[in-house]
Scaffold this motif. Sequence first.
Motif, PDB file in Angstrom:
ATOM      1  N   TRP A  13       0.844  -1.192   0.000  1.00  0.00           N
ATOM      2  CA  TRP A  13       0.000   0.000   0.000  1.00  0.00           C
ATOM      3  C   TRP A  13       0.883   1.246   0.000  1.00  0.00           C
ATOM      4  O   TRP A  13       2.027   1.215   0.429  1.00  0.00           O
ATOM      5  CB  TRP A  13      -0.875   0.030   1.257  1.00  0.00           C
ATOM      6  CG  TRP A  13      -1.944  -1.016   1.317  1.00  0.00           C
ATOM      7  CD1 TRP A  13      -1.781  -2.361   1.505  1.00  0.00           C
ATOM      8  CD2 TRP A  13      -3.350  -0.793   1.210  1.00  0.00           C
ATOM      9  NE1 TRP A  13      -2.987  -3.005   1.521  1.00  0.00           N
ATOM     10  CE2 TRP A  13      -3.982  -2.061   1.342  1.00  0.00           C
ATOM     11  CE3 TRP A  13      -4.146   0.331   1.010  1.00  0.00           C
ATOM     12  CZ2 TRP A  13      -5.363  -2.218   1.290  1.00  0.00           C
ATOM     13  CZ3 TRP A  13      -5.511   0.186   0.966  1.00  0.00           C
ATOM     14  CH2 TRP A  13      -6.117  -1.079   1.089  1.00  0.00           C
ATOM     15  N   VAL A  14       0.321   2.355  -0.444  1.00  0.00           N
ATOM     16  CA  VAL A  14       0.901   3.659  -0.180  1.00  0.00           C
ATOM     17  C   VAL A  14      -0.081   4.366   0.749  1.00  0.00           C
ATOM     18  O   VAL A  14      -1.289   4.367   0.501  1.00  0.00           O
ATOM     19  CB  VAL A  14       1.150   4.472  -1.476  1.00  0.00           C
ATOM     20  CG1 VAL A  14      -0.111   4.637  -2.293  1.00  0.00           C
ATOM     21  CG2 VAL A  14       1.740   5.850  -1.148  1.00  0.00           C
ATOM     22  N   ALA A  15       0.427   4.912   1.854  1.00  0.00           N
ATOM     23  CA  ALA A  15      -0.459   5.492   2.874  1.00  0.00           C
ATOM     24  C   ALA A  15       0.163   6.747   3.464  1.00  0.00           C
ATOM     25  O   ALA A  15       1.387   6.874   3.565  1.00  0.00           O
ATOM     26  CB  ALA A  15      -0.737   4.469   3.975  1.00  0.00           C
ATOM     27  N   ASP A  16      -0.706   7.674   3.897  1.00  0.00           N
ATOM     28  CA  ASP A  16      -0.242   8.975   4.379  1.00  0.00           C
ATOM     29  C   ASP A  16       0.418   8.916   5.741  1.00  0.00           C
ATOM     30  O   ASP A  16       1.169   9.821   6.107  1.00  0.00           O
ATOM     31  CB  ASP A  16      -1.397   9.989   4.382  1.00  0.00           C
ATOM     32  CG  ASP A  16      -2.598   9.514   5.184  1.00  0.00           C
ATOM     33  OD1 ASP A  16      -2.542   8.405   5.759  1.00  0.00           O
ATOM     34  OD2 ASP A  16      -3.610  10.251   5.223  1.00  0.00           O
ATOM     35  N   TYR A  17       0.168   7.870   6.518  1.00  0.00           N
ATOM     36  CA  TYR A  17       0.727   7.856   7.876  1.00  0.00           C
ATOM     37  C   TYR A  17       2.182   7.398   7.918  1.00  0.00           C
ATOM     38  O   TYR A  17       2.834   7.471   8.964  1.00  0.00           O
ATOM     39  CB  TYR A  17      -0.139   7.012   8.812  1.00  0.00           C
ATOM     40  CG  TYR A  17      -0.021   5.501   8.691  1.00  0.00           C
ATOM     41  CD1 TYR A  17       0.813   4.776   9.532  1.00  0.00           C
ATOM     42  CD2 TYR A  17      -0.787   4.800   7.753  1.00  0.00           C
ATOM     43  CE1 TYR A  17       0.893   3.388   9.444  1.00  0.00           C
ATOM     44  CE2 TYR A  17      -0.722   3.428   7.658  1.00  0.00           C
ATOM     45  CZ  TYR A  17       0.125   2.720   8.505  1.00  0.00           C
ATOM     46  OH  TYR A  17       0.201   1.342   8.425  1.00  0.00           O
ATOM     47  N   VAL A  18       2.710   6.934   6.790  1.00  0.00           N
ATOM     48  CA  VAL A  18       4.122   6.562   6.709  1.00  0.00           C
ATOM     49  C   VAL A  18       4.899   7.757   6.162  1.00  0.00           C
ATOM     50  O   VAL A  18       4.515   8.352   5.146  1.00  0.00           O
ATOM     51  CB  VAL A  18       4.324   5.331   5.812  1.00  0.00           C
ATOM     52  CG1 VAL A  18       5.814   5.006   5.666  1.00  0.00           C
ATOM     53  CG2 VAL A  18       3.581   4.146   6.401  1.00  0.00           C
TER      54      VAL A  18
END
Length: 793
Positions: free
Chosen positions: A325-330
């Motif tokens: 996944w690509v996620a904003d919290y990383v």
Amino acid sequence: MQEYDAKTIERKWQSLWETEQVFHVDNPPPDAPPDDEHFYMLEMLPYPSGSLHMGHVLNYTLGDVVTHFKRRQGYKVLRPMGFDSFGLPAENAAIKDGGHPLEITERNMEAIREQMRRMGWAIDWQREVSAHEPTFYRWTQWLFLKFFEHGLAYRKEAPVNWCPFDQTVLANEHVVDGRCWRCGNIVESRNMAQWFFKITAYADALLDDLATIDWPERTKRIQTQWIGRSEGAEILFRVDELDIDIPVFTTRADTLFGATFFVVAPEWPLLERLVEGTERADEVISYAKIAAARPTEEREQREKSGVLTGRYATNPVNGEPVPIWVADYVLMEYGTGAIMAVPAHDDRDREFAEKYGLPIVPVVGEDGKLINSGQFDGLPSEEAKRAIVDWLSEQGKAKPAINYRLRDWSFSRQRYWGCPIPIIYCEDHGAVPVPEDQLPVLLPEVDDYRPKGEPPLASNPEFINVPCPICGKPARREADTMDTFVDSSWYFLRYTDPNNDQAPFDRRIADYWMPIDQYIGGIDHAKGHLLYSRFFIKAMNDLDMVGFREPFQRLFHQGWVRLEGKRMSKSQGGVSPNELIDMFGADAIRIYILFQGPADQDIDWTPDGIDATVRFIRRLWRVVHEAAARPEPPADVDTPLARKAHETIARVTDDIDRRFVFNTPIAAVMELVNELSKAPDDPAARFAAETAVSVLQPWTPHVAEELWGVLGHDSHLWESPWPVADEAMLQRDTIELVLQVNGKVRDRVQVPAGLSEDELIARARASEKVQAHLNGEERRVIVVPDKLVNIVI
């Protein structure tokens, strides 16, 4: 007796100090032996983006007290001043005023100089330096070239913080809660080619050497957390479709069997390659651009979001494919910008997994031992970390690693008003340093310096288009300028040798004065200027430029002066000292600002008490004139007033030298003046008056000098030795014991000094005034020997 006239007295002494250059100190001659009689006192230099306000008055008056105190203790005190005159603050001020940065900056500098002179601060103006002067930034460029030569300065394309208002890149340290440190606007993320200093090469040294300096623990903690050293392992997750391994850093290798999905940051540099050719490529790239533009704080606090990339990575411990996944919290700030997600043992991962229906597999039991982890089941967590990393290391899939939160310092700026970067780009030779004999690369005039997203210098063909220094072919200069924090990372060295035209400084002279004995400035610079300066000095030490490893041996943070709840600043507004000096005089302002409370705590500004300060100075003026008519006391005079004078000397000395507090010494002198006014005929009256004037001089240098002359002294007080208390006069036969009931004073009695706690309690209980309030059960008794007894009922 003439009336106290602050304006006349202050102009008189300020003129004398300037004419005679009283506060100038010479550098040691080449053959001078080492000595311990020098002291480098420095406050952070101001941005000339406006005039000074009362926050500056607090800061620089603190330094002035220390300067006078140390001078009179016999030290050669270096206390210079200059201007942080390049960069965003000064350029934004020029844009606001509608003038050219050079014109506005130098106008503000002159206004600040005049304010500083009117405050009577003891500054060595012969050493003044300003970042925008070619004689200074020539050597900023020279230092850059030395760092570049040794691999400590480099250029690369990377995700950077972009301020859309100021139209420039910001270092990580200058993004505060997701906003620009200067204008307060929300910061975006962009991929750009930028210049960086390799501060990460000194991460361990920056951490370890905190133990060698006398800094506030809070500041050390901030830097420790910002550098963010953590020990763990680098684990490789294989993407078979692309034949690549993606490294992740983790401190929890024991949870690898619970990694059920994989996440990369929106800014992850290989994201486009990862999704190229997948059905989700457009969706992923679009999401990543939007997510990366959000401030870090928002990404950490908002509800987590993400999109599937359509790719899978192989969990190396069990061979299971896990979706990427690509996620904003990383965030790219931590590790490699990619993480193994273990929702059973990480709150953020769990929140994300629950939102998107991803598996949650616990792998550490309540007893701290592994479960659902194959051959590692039953191992304690800490033991399993080592065992799993060792096992994967044998397969070439892991290795022990140390990670740092700290990132290299991005210092190139797309603005006009800054130090030009001395690099020329040649098609054949790449980035070519400007030869040293061609320094400084002068900042040219441009038709329009206002920020537009592209560096303003790029619009000046005469500046940009130059021949390559190596081959002579047409080439282009670097159009970015340096961050103002590059200037402030070494300015204190230039103070030691400001007129040197052969080098930034003579090492012998710098090593004599440095490191700075006392540095004063705001804690808001903990992650920026204070960290950058430490990096610069360590790098310069390794390059054999200086003989020390830390720039600031002792550090003090003054509190903020607030107006209507907001911290005063030149950009946001503040109270100027100018009108207050006109009304009350500089000495009154100096006492007032330091008498507000402990100097490291915030102050809510109000001028309401300045009248009382003026009344105190007038009272001092009156009692000193009266005492001046008294004869010199005999050497062995021993009266209560004489003892009070010696106690005052001891208290003021201890407060400045050991406790570093500046309000209680004023109270001590006020007490002495009160006692003196009650006993004008005491044989020690003249001595008490001299003591009051002498120890108050660091706070009130103008009126103190005037009164020193009234007392018949031919020498100047600023060059007179600091008084030393007679230890014998500090010993008391009796003391005043304060008696309290439930914290309220009920009586004061004279008792012999040195009584035991039991004897002091007995005296308290014997007091009729105390007995009248003992109408309940006695719970405990608090005793401060030779001070007080507090009976709690």
